[in-house]
Structures are given as structure tokens and as C-alpha cells.
Write an enzyme that holds these catalytic residues in place. Sequence first.
Site, PDB file in Angstrom:
ATOM      1  N   GLY A 104       0.842  -1.196   0.000  1.00 19.88           N
ATOM      2  CA  GLY A 104       0.000   0.000   0.000  1.00 19.88           C
ATOM      3  C   GLY A 104       0.870   1.236   0.000  1.00 19.88           C
ATOM      4  CB  VAL A 156       3.446  -0.804   3.849  1.00 20.66           C
ATOM      5  CG1 VAL A 156       3.758  -2.068   4.648  1.00 20.66           C
ATOM      6  CG2 VAL A 156       3.106   0.347   4.796  1.00 20.66           C
ATOM      7  CG  ASP A 160      -5.504   8.013   8.405  1.00 24.65           C
ATOM      8  OD1 ASP A 160      -6.537   8.383   7.812  1.00 24.65           O
ATOM      9  OD2 ASP A 160      -4.406   7.894   7.840  1.00 24.65           O
ATOM     10  CB  ALA A 191      -0.058   6.381   2.937  1.00 21.32           C
ATOM     11  CB  SER A 192      -0.016  11.334   2.108  1.00 24.90           C
ATOM     12  OG  SER A 192      -0.062  11.073   3.503  1.00 24.90           O
TER      13      SER A 192
END
Length: 504
Positions: free
Chosen positions: A145, A152, A298, A147-148
Amino acid sequence: MEKISIPIQKNTRHSVQKYTEKRRRHCWIFAEPTRECTSRCDSISELWTTHKNWTGYNSSCLQVHREAAEALLDLCRTNKGVYIKVGQHIGALDYLVPKEYVETMKVLHSHAPTSSLSDIHRVLQEDLKLNPLSVFEEIDGEPLGAASLAQVHRARLKDGTIVAVKVQHPYVQGNSLVDMKTMEVLVKIVSWVFPNFKFQWLVDETKRNIPLELDFRLEAENIEKVRRMFSHLSWLKIPKVYPELSTKRVLTMEFLEGGQVNDLDYIKTKNINPFEVSDKLGQLYSHMIFIEGFVHSDPHPGNILVRREPSGQTSLVLLDHGLYATLTNEVRWEYSKLWLSILNKDKELMRQHCDKLGVGDLYALFACMVSGRTWDAIESGLNKTKFTVKEKDMFQKEIPNLLPVISEILARVDRQMLLILKTNDLLRGIEHTLQTQSRMSSFLVMSQCCVRSVYGEQLKQCSSSLARWQTTFLQHWTLLKLSIYYFYLHVNSLVRGISVKRLS
């Protein structure tokens, strides 16, 4: 006292009317009759009057929202880093911004831009002070994944242990300060051009939270704290941290598998009950918000996994612990009392608790934002009226007309509440996907936690053993009455359902 009201209803003209106590089948948003409020209502009325004869007005607004949202998405993807984080935040405000923005920006929760594997190896080498291949037997080329701020990867240690390695994007640290300054300037320009839209709160929150999220050592501390806090929940899985392989920009954790909480095909294939998932999620977050005051902020679907254990138990896996809201006791108690006043339909207490949270005379709209329900549903009783798609659509359709007021609330409210509002919206989005938003058990668990929070405040003020005993007894008595009441509502709902089936 007379109230000035804005009726919010499908195909209804927005006008300033005097509210009578005779109930109408409208959703009413109240405000004290101040000059400021009257001016705001008049502006909304004028806007409607100007465009009411233009049949293409609504469709044109939707088109503008879509085009603006796409342009904003392109901006976030191009600039990456902090811009992605802000875009994700907008994509979480399901009940606060037009749905065109929410639907467009949600893609950033699971499909943020990625860094190359060579960049990832470079960060690992710089932070771990060694060749990554001397520690890891292999690192998957495709991230699990992105993210900003990080991505990972699944990796295997030399001893064969499978781990998840979270690595910060190499450009984030250097760009974050410039990005935040740029955003602040842009927001000030927008506020100057459109004085009614106050978004400084978003800049302030970003400036406060980004430095915390950029330090993975703080995330490791959050993980350990939450693991201890909820060690009694056998169904909650939180990954263990490998401290010797973790730094400010690298976090190595236990690899935990599962399907995303909104993956209905996975849930159906694994024979997982979506109501059980929602109940456990509600139990966890009610305890975080109302009891502990330490809230994972989150909870988008990519950060919550579900899985079925060999024993048959359904477990939740909670990931990404970089952002937590820490509530003071005072805010936690006031928020608990606000929720109890909403559930009890007590407008005067709603006003009092909203005032202490900084909202003032806009308490009714804030109650709608907190609960994600219309005022009509609040007046009827949230624990008696089921949430419907029609109500959600009506809520979102009217949001553009209320954006100036909503932005003012977000500018006024206690800063600690901003992450809670975001968390509420993300959780409601999950419930909507699972189609479990009408269950009664959610209100029971939340009410119980609110009661414990409120009586916990009173216990701290008790000066004698007798006073503590009396307060404890009242707490248990109130919890018992709650359980009986919700059991009655459940039975009553079942009886009505059986009666409807017989009649049909």
C-alpha cells in the site's frame, strides 16, 4: 425563545422562517436570532432567489464540483507528500463537503503515488546504516500500500520471518515545510477572495500533525501504547514493532494479513458477519473516544483489516498508528455529555455543551455534523429512527448551501474535535459500505461509554467514600436502565417487523 430557522429539504426553497413548536416533516437547522445569523440566512435566500428560475443551476453546480475536484486531485498527485495528506483529509469529510469532492479524493486512501524500489533501498540504507540485503532476505518490489508520506512493503528477514516494512518517501522531509507554507498562502488568498469560507483550521491541523506523522518513532510508541491499552480485546490485532529495525523514517512491523474492512466480496467469502465487524469497530472507537481520550484518527478502509481466525472468531487488524487525537479530560467529558444530550433530544443541553466546545449559537448544525443525521432525525430520536440512503443523499445535497456556516463551525470548534469529526466520518463511511448503519447496538455501546465517562468525571470530584459509593451505584443503575431500554427497543423492532411481514 424564538429561533430563526433554515429548512433543509429536497426541492425546498431556502428561506428565513419563524419556527413554531408544531412539528413539520422538514429537517430544521437552528441558530440564535443574531444579526450575524440573520445576515447569513438572507445571503442564502438571495442566492436561491437569484438562481431559482435557472433550470440548469443544480446540474451546473454538480459539474463545477466534479471538475474542481478532478483539478484538485491532479494537484495533489503532482505535488505529492503533504498535498496527498490534505487530499485524503478532504476525502474523509463525507458529511462536510460536496460528495463530488469526497468520491474523487477517496482514491488517495489506497492509490497514492509510489516511490521506486531504488528510492526505498536508499532510505533503508541511510537510516539503518547498513545494506538492506544484509538484514532482509528479500523485499517485494510492489508495495502492499502507498500513502501520502510512506509506503509499505512485504519483506522476509534472514531467519525467514515475514514482516511489513513502512518506508517514508525520500522527498517528504525536505518538501513538507515548503508545502505547508505554500498551502497557508493559498488558503489566505482564498479566504480573501471568499471571506465566508474559513479554511485556516485545515492549515493549522496539517502544520500540527505532519511533523508528528513524519517521525515513525512516535508511531512505534503509539503502537505499544495501544497494544497495552486494549490487550484485553482478544479480537483486536495490532502489529508488533521490531525496534532494532525501526528509525525516524523506517518502521518494521509484524506482518498481519486480512481483507480490507470495506471489501464485501472478501467478507462474504470468509463468511464474516458485517454486523459483528461494525459492532467491534464501534466498541473499540467508543472506548477510545469516551473512555481513554486517545483516538486512532485515520480509520480509512486501508488501515482496518478483517479476518477469520482458525477458532472461528472474527478479528480486526488496526494499522497505521501515526496519527492519534489526544483529548483532554474536559473535552472528553463535554463531548460525552453532548452525545448523551443528542440521544436524549435535549436541545438546551446540546446548546450548553456545544458552547463549551466553542461552537456557540450554531449548536444544532454541529449536532448534525457530529451525528451525521438530520435535525428531524435527532428530534425524533436517533435510537428510534433508522438511517436511510435518502437521508444521507439529502444531507449531502444540502451541504453546498451550508458550506460557509460549516467552515465557520470548523474555525470555531475546539481544535481537539477536528480529528474526532474526521474519524466519525470515516467510520460512518465504513458502516455505510457494510450496510450496518441502522443497528441499535451501536447506540447502546456508545451510550454506555458516555455514561462511564460522565460518571468518571464525578468520581474524580468525590471527596468521601460515601460520595464515591453513591456515584458508583448511580453509574451502575444508569447502565442497567440503558440495557433494559435498548433491549425493549430491540424487541419492539422485532415485533414490528413480524407484524409487517404478516400484513404483507
